[in-house]
Design a protein around this motif. Structure first.
Motif, PDB file in Angstrom:
ATOM      1  N   ASP A 204       1.032  -1.114  -0.085  1.00  0.00           N
ATOM      2  CA  ASP A 204       0.117   0.040  -0.014  1.00  0.00           C
ATOM      3  C   ASP A 204       0.782   1.283   0.026  1.00  0.00           C
ATOM      4  O   ASP A 204       1.632   1.520   0.938  1.00  0.00           O
ATOM      5  CB  ASP A 204      -0.712   0.104   1.195  1.00  0.00           C
ATOM      6  N   GLY A 205       0.846   2.010  -1.259  1.00  0.00           N
ATOM      7  CA  GLY A 205       1.631   3.239  -1.282  1.00  0.00           C
ATOM      8  C   GLY A 205       0.787   4.422  -1.106  1.00  0.00           C
ATOM      9  O   GLY A 205       1.176   5.486  -1.236  1.00  0.00           O
ATOM     10  N   VAL A 209       3.803   6.846  -2.628  1.00  0.00           N
ATOM     11  CA  VAL A 209       4.928   5.900  -2.664  1.00  0.00           C
ATOM     12  C   VAL A 209       4.664   4.435  -3.750  1.00  0.00           C
ATOM     13  O   VAL A 209       3.558   4.058  -3.893  1.00  0.00           O
ATOM     14  CB  VAL A 209       5.535   5.367  -1.411  1.00  0.00           C
ATOM     15  N   ALA A 211       3.985   1.569  -5.476  1.00  0.00           N
ATOM     16  CA  ALA A 211       3.473   0.117  -5.033  1.00  0.00           C
ATOM     17  C   ALA A 211       2.746  -0.531  -6.183  1.00  0.00           C
ATOM     18  O   ALA A 211       1.812   0.141  -6.792  1.00  0.00           O
ATOM     19  CB  ALA A 211       2.754   0.126  -3.791  1.00  0.00           C
ATOM     20  N   ALA A 267       8.445   2.300   6.029  1.00  0.00           N
ATOM     21  CA  ALA A 267       7.768   1.163   5.597  1.00  0.00           C
ATOM     22  C   ALA A 267       7.699   0.133   6.791  1.00  0.00           C
ATOM     23  O   ALA A 267       8.698  -0.196   7.431  1.00  0.00           O
ATOM     24  CB  ALA A 267       8.612   0.406   4.357  1.00  0.00           C
ATOM     25  N   ALA A 285       3.481   1.425   3.211  1.00  0.00           N
ATOM     26  CA  ALA A 285       4.344   2.405   2.649  1.00  0.00           C
ATOM     27  C   ALA A 285       3.954   3.770   2.519  1.00  0.00           C
ATOM     28  O   ALA A 285       4.745   4.732   2.310  1.00  0.00           O
ATOM     29  CB  ALA A 285       5.486   2.034   1.538  1.00  0.00           C
ATOM     30  N   ASN A 286       2.669   3.880   2.693  1.00  0.00           N
ATOM     31  CA  ASN A 286       1.976   5.149   2.716  1.00  0.00           C
ATOM     32  C   ASN A 286       2.357   5.933   3.790  1.00  0.00           C
ATOM     33  O   ASN A 286       2.028   5.708   4.910  1.00  0.00           O
ATOM     34  CB  ASN A 286       0.346   4.847   2.648  1.00  0.00           C
TER      35      ASN A 286
END
Length: 309
Positions: A204-205, A209, A211, A267, A285-286
């Motif tokens: 999950d970006g 980010v 993804a 992350a 990673a959001n």
């Protein structure tokens, strides 16, 4: 002040319920604060059982939030994953029973996204907090029989996707270390050995980010992706603002890999582990969903990193 003190004594319990219902620490804090405002606007002396009143108000605020969240997630960029909480975060709530620990695991929080808002509420109140169906019925304004039926249905939905066995802290540390050793050593065969045949990897970006929008499926595909992800590269350092330090940790009761740049968590990869091996790698990673983890990390004694990328 006495009314404020009474609420503050209930705040940790309310936060733990809200986090399980929403999968978001930020949203959980918001609904707890809204519950507090409603508490202050009420003649609390007329409330016979304050905890029941607070739980009812909070749960119904969460139901409203879940309904609107579904609409927002239709336009969410990429895969949506819950907000992870690092070991020791008080918002994780009670962890005395297997049911309580599982209800806050990253794996189960993800599975609960399949449930309707009412199914999720009944499941959380019953499974994680052992509320009687009579109490749940009063909170949700349904019958006791309906509560029992909804719980049975919700538990079936969660069980269909759950393949998790409990792993103690020492075993979790060892698993992450073996995983990292294989990932950073280019040992894709060893990674495949650690993964189950049907393993998945999802990230999950949040559109902020990079993804992949679809999950990697199968041990070989996941192993190749993990190896590429842990391979040092200047482009990756540019994205996160430096060279990540990698730690073996725990998040939501599961073994996890935590990547930190400076004092910022960039992350968290939660590993779903069964007796057969690692069956899922879920990476958050959001940056919007890592703010609380960064705060908790700053207050934790985490020692030296296992490696620096």
């Amino acid at each position: 002040m006495e009314d404020v003190d009474r609420f503050e004594r209930s705040r940790p319990h309310l936060q733990a319920i809200a986090y399980r219902l929403l999968g978001s620490a930020v949203e959980a804090e918001d609904v707890v604060q809204e519950t507090f405002l409603r508490w202050q606007a009420t003649d609390v002396d007329r409330i016979e059982v304050p905890e029941a009143w607070l739980t009812k108000v909070l749960t119904n605020l969460c139901l409203n939030q879940l309904t609107s969240a579904r609409a927002r997630r239709e336009t969410y960029v990429g895969q949506w994953l819950p907000e992870p909480l690092l070991a020791g975060d008080p918002m994780l709530g009670p962890a005395d029973t297997v049911e309580q620990r599982e209800s806050v695991s990253f794996a189960v929080l993800t599975l609960m996204e399949r449930l309707s808002p009412s199914e999720r509420a009944v499941y959380v109140l019953r499974e994680a907090f052992d509320r009687a169906h009579r109490e749940i019925a009063e909170i949700l304004d349904i019958t006791e029989v309906a509560s029992q039926q909804i719980f049975h249905r919700a538990k079936q939905h969660v069980a269909q996707g759950k393949a998790r066995n409990e792993v103690d802290q020492a075993a979790a540390q060892r698993i992450v270390e073996e995983f990292l050793a294989a990932a950073t050593g280019g040992q894709t065969d060893e990674l495949v050995r650690l993964l189950t045949k049907d393993a998945i990897s999802v990230g999950d970006g949040g559109g902020k980010v990079p993804a992949r929008t679809k999950a990697f499926e199968g041990a070989v595909a996941v192993a190749k992706f993990v190896w590429a992800m842990f391979k040092p590269a200047q482009a990756k350092r540019a994205i996160v603002g430096g060279s990540p330090e990698i730690y073996a940790w725990a998040a939501n009761g599961e073994p996890a890999v935590v990547a930190v740049v400076g004092s910022r968590v960039v992350a968290i990869m939660c590993l779903e582990v069964t007796a057969e091996g690692i069956t899922a790698c879920r990476t958050q990673a959001n940056p919007d969903k890592l703010e609380r983890a960064t705060e908790q990390w700053a207050a934790a004694g985490h020692g030296e990193p296992l490696l620096v990328m």
